[in-house]
Design a protein around this motif. Structure first.
Motif, mmCIF file in Angstrom:
data_model
loop_
_atom_site.group_PDB
_atom_site.id
_atom_site.type_symbol
_atom_site.label_atom_id
_atom_site.label_comp_id
_atom_site.label_asym_id
_atom_site.label_seq_id
_atom_site.Cartn_x
_atom_site.Cartn_y
_atom_site.Cartn_z
ATOM 1 N N ALA A 60 -7.204 39.938 -44.527
ATOM 2 C CA ALA A 60 -8.611 40.223 -44.217
ATOM 3 C C ALA A 60 -8.696 41.387 -43.231
ATOM 4 C CB ALA A 60 -9.282 38.974 -43.642
ATOM 5 N N LEU A 61 -7.841 41.378 -42.222
ATOM 6 C CA LEU A 61 -7.826 42.461 -41.233
ATOM 7 C C LEU A 61 -7.408 43.781 -41.880
ATOM 8 C CD1 LEU A 61 -6.121 40.624 -38.219
ATOM 9 C CD2 LEU A 61 -8.386 41.700 -38.152
ATOM 10 N N HIS A 62 -6.389 43.703 -42.741
ATOM 11 C CA HIS A 62 -5.878 44.914 -43.399
ATOM 12 C C HIS A 62 -6.975 45.588 -44.228
ATOM 13 C CE1 HIS A 62 -2.132 46.733 -45.610
ATOM 14 N NE2 HIS A 62 -2.889 47.656 -45.075
ATOM 15 N N MET A 63 -7.686 44.771 -45.027
ATOM 16 C CA MET A 63 -8.740 45.340 -45.881
ATOM 17 C C MET A 63 -9.926 45.829 -45.057
ATOM 18 S SD MET A 63 -8.788 43.037 -49.314
ATOM 19 C CE MET A 63 -9.198 41.496 -48.545
ATOM 20 N N ALA A 79 -5.703 43.802 -27.211
ATOM 21 C CA ALA A 79 -4.999 43.180 -26.082
ATOM 22 C C ALA A 79 -3.503 43.148 -26.362
ATOM 23 C CB ALA A 79 -5.517 41.762 -25.864
ATOM 24 N N ASP A 80 -2.712 43.316 -25.295
ATOM 25 C CA ASP A 80 -1.261 43.230 -25.434
ATOM 26 C C ASP A 80 -0.842 41.798 -25.761
ATOM 27 O OD1 ASP A 80 1.348 44.018 -25.436
ATOM 28 O OD2 ASP A 80 1.385 44.777 -23.381
ATOM 29 N N THR A 81 -1.688 40.835 -25.385
ATOM 30 C CA THR A 81 -1.401 39.426 -25.679
ATOM 31 C C THR A 81 -2.019 39.067 -27.016
ATOM 32 O OG1 THR A 81 -1.411 38.857 -23.348
ATOM 33 C CG2 THR A 81 -1.767 37.056 -24.907
ATOM 34 N N ASN A 82 -1.192 38.813 -28.005
ATOM 35 C CA ASN A 82 -1.699 38.449 -29.322
ATOM 36 C C ASN A 82 -0.532 38.162 -30.241
ATOM 37 O OD1 ASN A 82 -3.424 38.003 -31.461
ATOM 38 N ND2 ASN A 82 -4.444 39.972 -31.347
ATOM 39 N N TRP A 83 -0.867 37.648 -31.420
ATOM 40 C CA TRP A 83 0.134 37.505 -32.463
ATOM 41 C C TRP A 83 0.221 38.850 -33.186
ATOM 42 C CZ3 TRP A 83 4.371 36.191 -34.025
ATOM 43 C CH2 TRP A 83 4.731 35.971 -35.361
ATOM 44 N N ILE A 84 1.380 39.182 -33.722
ATOM 45 C CA ILE A 84 1.606 40.499 -34.328
ATOM 46 C C ILE A 84 0.707 40.754 -35.538
ATOM 47 C CG2 ILE A 84 3.493 39.770 -35.851
ATOM 48 C CD1 ILE A 84 4.841 42.522 -35.100
ATOM 49 N N ALA A 85 0.154 39.671 -36.124
ATOM 50 C CA ALA A 85 -0.699 39.808 -37.317
ATOM 51 C C ALA A 85 -1.867 40.768 -37.098
ATOM 52 C CB ALA A 85 -1.238 38.438 -37.730
ATOM 53 N N THR A 86 -2.350 40.886 -35.875
ATOM 54 C CA THR A 86 -3.475 41.774 -35.605
ATOM 55 C C THR A 86 -3.026 43.236 -35.555
ATOM 56 O OG1 THR A 86 -4.241 39.975 -34.185
ATOM 57 C CG2 THR A 86 -5.534 41.990 -34.140
ATOM 58 N N ALA A 87 -1.796 43.442 -35.137
ATOM 59 C CA ALA A 87 -1.288 44.807 -34.991
ATOM 60 C C ALA A 87 -0.666 45.333 -36.287
ATOM 61 C CB ALA A 87 -0.253 44.859 -33.865
ATOM 62 N N ALA A 88 -0.086 44.447 -37.088
ATOM 63 C CA ALA A 88 0.645 44.882 -38.286
ATOM 64 C C ALA A 88 -0.214 45.712 -39.251
ATOM 65 C CB ALA A 88 1.262 43.671 -38.991
ATOM 66 N N HIS A 92 0.525 49.386 -40.756
ATOM 67 C CA HIS A 92 0.596 49.626 -42.210
ATOM 68 C C HIS A 92 -0.341 50.754 -42.647
ATOM 69 C CE1 HIS A 92 3.337 46.447 -42.942
ATOM 70 N NE2 HIS A 92 2.498 45.479 -42.697
ATOM 71 N N LEU A 93 -1.457 50.916 -41.932
ATOM 72 C CA LEU A 93 -2.400 51.979 -42.287
ATOM 73 C C LEU A 93 -2.003 53.323 -41.683
ATOM 74 C CD1 LEU A 93 -5.700 49.899 -41.928
ATOM 75 C CD2 LEU A 93 -4.790 50.852 -44.051
ATOM 76 N N GLY A 94 -0.889 53.340 -40.972
ATOM 77 C CA GLY A 94 -0.409 54.600 -40.399
ATOM 78 C C GLY A 94 -1.021 54.909 -39.053
ATOM 79 N N ALA A 95 -1.789 53.964 -38.513
ATOM 80 C CA ALA A 95 -2.429 54.172 -37.219
ATOM 81 C C ALA A 95 -1.597 53.520 -36.123
ATOM 82 C CB ALA A 95 -3.839 53.598 -37.234
ATOM 83 N N PRO A 318 4.108 39.547 -24.775
ATOM 84 C CA PRO A 318 3.306 40.752 -25.011
ATOM 85 C C PRO A 318 3.806 41.508 -26.238
ATOM 86 C CG PRO A 318 4.657 40.972 -23.031
ATOM 87 C CD PRO A 318 4.770 39.554 -23.479
ATOM 88 N N LEU A 319 2.863 41.978 -27.057
ATOM 89 C CA LEU A 319 3.249 42.715 -28.273
ATOM 90 C C LEU A 319 4.071 43.941 -27.901
ATOM 91 C CD1 LEU A 319 -0.088 42.468 -30.300
ATOM 92 C CD2 LEU A 319 2.075 41.304 -30.784
ATOM 93 N N SER A 320 3.702 44.577 -26.779
ATOM 94 C CA SER A 320 4.401 45.814 -26.409
ATOM 95 C C SER A 320 5.861 45.565 -26.052
ATOM 96 C CB SER A 320 3.676 46.516 -25.256
ATOM 97 O OG SER A 320 3.818 45.788 -24.058
ATOM 98 N N SER A 321 6.222 44.288 -25.822
ATOM 99 C CA SER A 321 7.625 43.997 -25.491
ATOM 100 C C SER A 321 8.479 43.803 -26.736
ATOM 101 C CB SER A 321 7.708 42.740 -24.613
ATOM 102 O OG SER A 321 7.414 41.573 -25.384
#
Ligand SMILES: *Cc1c(COP(=O)(O)O)cnc(C)c1O
Length: 371
Positions: A60-63, A79-88, A92-95, A318-321
């Motif tokens: 859903a986020l990807h689309m 936020a740096d605190t999150n599951w990777i699903a929000t960042a992936a 994938h979109l190159g951003a 943290p995702l950044s870690s």
């Protein structure tokens, strides 16, 4: 001593009977029946105009992000605190996901830092309602409109959370939900895209159907390259049953949370999910964070819970870690809270005795410090 899991779905005869019906009859012309019903029920629960059931929240986020035109060279603040699903999907979109620190009480994105991170390349800000705790939506939406940047709500963890009369997921340009087996409402795997924006809905609907627009009459004729993130009718059947029980599912989460809160609030060096005035917290994950001076570590907490045969889950690192991103240790809270925090068990069928066992473990950790 029985094992206490941190989460477990609540599946009744209703879910079984709907899934059985879908497996037996939900084919051919009826292959979308439960999907349509599930989307309708979800829309009316949330108070939004449009909903598209998906195979996951990530999908859903990807689309949604693709439909907003996020692409190479763009930045998305979260936020740096999150599951990777929000960042992936951003990757994938190159951003590029831009990670900022969190607030000390809600553990959600700090609006001041989000605003400071805006550059000419910023295409969106993601408000992820961590563990059911609500982001400061007034401030985030104000920043969004000031700069003309859409605010996306990742409400994967926030079914049941309400912000001044509006349900989590219904306030941003679009919202996403997850029905993964660990979530409050589950279809095994699954998700939902929701929006009030008719154009965005049409674009995501097209993307979700391999790029075939609704008006296209030619068969096997996509108008653009799309995605395949559909939910199956059988999963939607389980979702329909869960939607009929949504108040029961959320209320049980809240009862467990209130029981934890009542018993732990006397200890000034532990904090639990907040519930500011005018809001309801759906508390997907009751979570305790210990003050630094409590001297508690993640490892000690895990050991104490596992000695009592209790599954306690670590707070998101943290995702950044993570190895694929660049360390951002200046995000001090996102980097320090996980070292002294734990998610407490909260599944529907947890007994009062189970809850007391969990509380006892937390108490031994705070009491030890004062010795
Ligand atoms: C669970 C979760 C997701 C991912 O959901 P899937 O359905 O597994 O894709 C995304 N964001 C957050 C905040 C989550 O907790």
């Amino acid at each position: 001593m029985n094992r206490i899991y941190y989460t477990k779905p609540s599946i009744t005869e209703l879910e079984v009977s709907y899934a059985t019906d879908a497996a037996r009859n939900g084919w051919g012309e009826d292959c979308y029946e439960y999907i349509n019903r599930f989307e309708e029920a979800f829309k009316s629960h949330l108070g939004v105009k449009y909903a598209i059931a998906t195979s996951s929240c990530t999908g859903a986020l990807h689309m949604g992000m693709a439909a907003l035109g996020i692409g190479p060279g763009d930045e998305v603040i979260m936020a740096d605190t999150n599951w990777i699903a929000t960042a992936a999907p951003v990757v994938h979109l190159g951003a590029k996901p831009v990670f900022v620190d969190i607030l000390p009480d809600s553990w959600c994105i700090d609006p001041v830092l989000a605003e400071a991170a805006i550059t000419p390349r910023t295409k969106a800000i993601v408000a992820a309602h961590l563990y059911g705790n609500l982001c400061d939506m007034d401030r985030l939406l104000a920043i969004g409109s000031k700069y003309g940047i859409p605010v996306i709500e990742d409400a994967a963890e926030a079914i049941g959370s309400v912000y001044h009369g509006k349900r989590a997921g219904s306030m941003g340009v679009f919202g996403s939900f997850s029905f993964h087996g660990t979530k409050t409402l589950t279809t095994g795997e699954g998700g939902m895209f929701v929006t009030n924006d008719a154009n965005l809905y049409e674009t995501v609907l097209t993307l979700s159907n391999h790029g075939r627009t609704r008006s296209q009459t030619k068969q096997f004729w996509p108008d653009m390259v799309g995605f395949k993130y559909k939910m199956s009718n059988i999963q939607a059947a389980i979702g329909c049953a869960q939607m009929e029980r949504i108040d029961e599912l959320v209320n049980r989460k809240r009862d467990i949370f209130l029981c934890y809160r009542e018993n732990l609030e006397i200890h000034s060096d532990v904090s639990i999910n907040p519930e500011p005035k005018g809001t309801v917290n759906g508390v997907w994950m009751p979570t305790v964070v210990f003050d630094k001076q409590a001297g508690v570590t993640r490892e000690k907490l895990q050991a104490a819970f596992s000695a009592e045969n209790i599954d306690a889950r670590v707070f998101f690192p943290p995702l950044s870690s993570l190895p694929m991103f660049v360390d951002e240790p200046q995000n001090r809270l996102a980097w320090s809270i996980p070292e002294r925090a734990i998610n407490l068990p909260s599944y529907h069928d947890l007994t009062d005795g189970d809850i007391l066992r969990v509380i006892d473990v937390v108490k031994t950790q705070v009491d030890r410090k004062s010795v």
